[in-house]
Design an enzyme around this catalytic site. Structure first.
Site, short mmCIF file in Angstrom:
data_model
loop_
_atom_site.label_atom_id
_atom_site.label_comp_id
_atom_site.label_asym_id
_atom_site.label_seq_id
_atom_site.Cartn_x
_atom_site.Cartn_y
_atom_site.Cartn_z
N GLY A 1 25.96 116.23 68.66
CA GLY A 1 25.60 115.09 67.83
C GLY A 1 24.70 115.47 66.69
O GLY A 1 24.90 116.47 66.00
N CYS B 1 15.27 94.31 48.16
CA CYS B 1 14.68 92.98 48.32
C CYS B 1 14.71 92.54 49.78
O CYS B 1 15.33 91.54 50.15
CB CYS B 1 15.41 91.98 47.44
SG CYS B 1 15.14 92.27 45.69
#
Length: 470
Positions: free
Chosen positions: A320, A398
């Site tokens: 992984g 944002c």
């Protein structure tokens, strides 16, 4: 749980120490386990990678930029290949994939896991030998399976009865006999975030062991005789430090292998134990060396095969993020710095925290927002004699949750124009990057022997608009 499984829960392959923040004395220090192996501070205090200064990288390629230490990546490939001699080591394409990285891991002798048609296309276009590709995924389409068959992919990991039927029909139609594995959900709790734990029963991957679906899947493939069943596959999750899960998983999946032998007279020749080995994002994480992992997992398999009177199967593992994750850091430029009160109950000495805003954020690293992941950071463009301040490195998007590094001591004189580097961003950062707020995704630059080369270019506003046909 069998009695000898309970005893396994006390073993581990890496420890997680106490929580960590930098101390004032080492605010400029680099903790080696967090950084690519060829990262250092130069005589001027700025970071270098393989001898190339980060200021030069920023000047040529801009920021944000993912910086890959190529020799570090290659050495980690070799470490796993050497430690797991005779075992197939599969690089996780989902962690980070581009054609240059495919060529690197192929040259270093690794195999490759893909889980979509796009990842498969990338692998094939880079020349990865198809017989060394494994195809994962819980909802492979007819088109994806067809391409895998036509390409001669080395193994397809079956994930549902629908997929067994789908692949069987396609293989019969084409007159081919693809090699397959059954993904077994073994009911093991991996000590990791619930979104990256993959072996508990109530989730989308694999065939349940406890419910009998895994055995039924194996019997169906064997009885149909169209697909070549090579073995069983188990994967318990990602960012795992505790070996107990692997011990219990091996016991359960090998017990199923013995059940298949007893019921059908077939001893499956292969076993994939998955992996998902953890890496160090902060000094709280202490991952085990590949040699220790290999020794432990071999002992587990050999012991359980003896119990079940099975020949030791040919093994595969999937490290992984452990290969690419530590080999990359992200370089940002600071845009604003503001000091804010943390309020009652805050954990800072003076009741304030500095918000250091950089020119990237959750569009290039969603993991902090998605998984509550922890990262480290350092002032990269210079050293500082200033005292430390508790900082939160945040992005330009944002969202109040647009946080890159939740808490880190940085020099108190950090200012706009400084470069900040965040290590451990090789896995799942560029792969999961987005265009949120219509921000183009950063480039990836590979550095070797003091030279940088662009391997994934920066997106442009023209790229974004090219898809907007309205």
């Amino acid at each position: 749980m069998r009695a000898h499984e309970a005893g396994a829960l006390h073993g581990d392959i890496g420890s997680r120490g106490p929580a960590w923040l930098r101390t004032p004395a080492d605010v400029n220090a680099l903790v080696p386990q967090l950084w690519p192996r060829n990262v250092a501070r130069g005589a001027d205090g700025a970071l270098t990678v393989a001898g190339l200064g980060v200021r030069d990288i920023a000047a040529e390629f801009g920021t944000p930029v993912y910086v890959l230490d190529e020799d570090d990546l290659r050495s980690r490939c070799r470490d796993f290949r050497s430690a797991f001699d005779g075992v197939d080591v599969y690089y996780a394409g989902k962690a980070f994939l581009c054609r240059a990285v495919v060529r690197m891991i192929a040259e270093e002798g690794l195999s490759l896991d893909v889980c979509t048609g796009g990842e498969l296309a990338t692998a094939l276009s880079a020349g990865m030998p198809p017989e060394r590709i494994g195809f994962h995924g819980n909802n492979k389409s007819v088109a994806e399976l067809t391409r895998a068959l036509d390409a001669g992919v080395g193994r397809i990991i079956l994930d549902s009865f629908d997929e067994i039927d789908r692949l069987t029909a396609l293989a019969r139609e084409r007159g081919v006999r693809p090699r397959v594995m059954i993904r077994v959900t073994v009911g093991v709790e991996a000590h990791t975030h619930e979104f990256i734990a993959t072996a508990h029963e109530d989730q989308k991957f694999g065939f349940s062991l406890a419910g009998g679906a895994a055995a039924e899947a194996a019997f169906r493939v064997l009885d149909e005789g169209v697909l070549e069943l090579r073995g069983l596959h188990s994967h318990i999750g990602s960012q795992i430090f505790d070996a107990s899960g692997f011990e219990v998983s091996a016991r359960r999946v090998l017990a199923l292998q013995a059940q298949i032998r007893d019921a059908r007279g077939v001893e499956l020749p292969e076993l994939d134990l998955g992996g998902g080995f953890g890496i160090a994002y902060t000094t709280q994480d202490d991952p085990a060396a590949p040699q220790d992992l290999a020794k432990r997992l071999r002992r587990i398999v050999e012991s359980e095969c003896a119990v079940e009177r099975l020949a030791v199967p040919h093994l595969s593992i999937e490290p992984g993020r452990a290969i690419v994750g530590p080999a990359v850091f992200t370089l940002y430029e600071v845009g604003t710095v503001k000091s804010v009160p943390v309020g009652a109950g805050g954990d800072t000495a003076d009741g304030r925290r500095a918000y250091v805003s950089v020119d990237g954020g959750m569009s290039d690293n969603i993991r902090t927002a998605l998984y509550d992941a922890s990262y480290s950071a350092t002032l990269a463009s210079r050293a500082s004699a200033a005292g430390p301040m508790l900082a939160r490195v945040v992005g330009k998007h944002c969202e109040s949750g647009d946080i890159v590094v939740k808490d880190e001591f940085l020099p108190a004189d950090v200012q706009p124009g400084d470069l900040v580097a965040v290590p451990g961003t090789g896995a799942y950062c560029r792969s999961m990057a987005s265009n949120y707020n219509h921000v183009p995704r950063p480039p990836v630059v590979a550095v070797r022997d003091g030279r940088a080369r662009l391997i994934v270019r920066r997106e442009t506003e023209e790229d974004l608009l090219a898809l907007d046909v309205g």
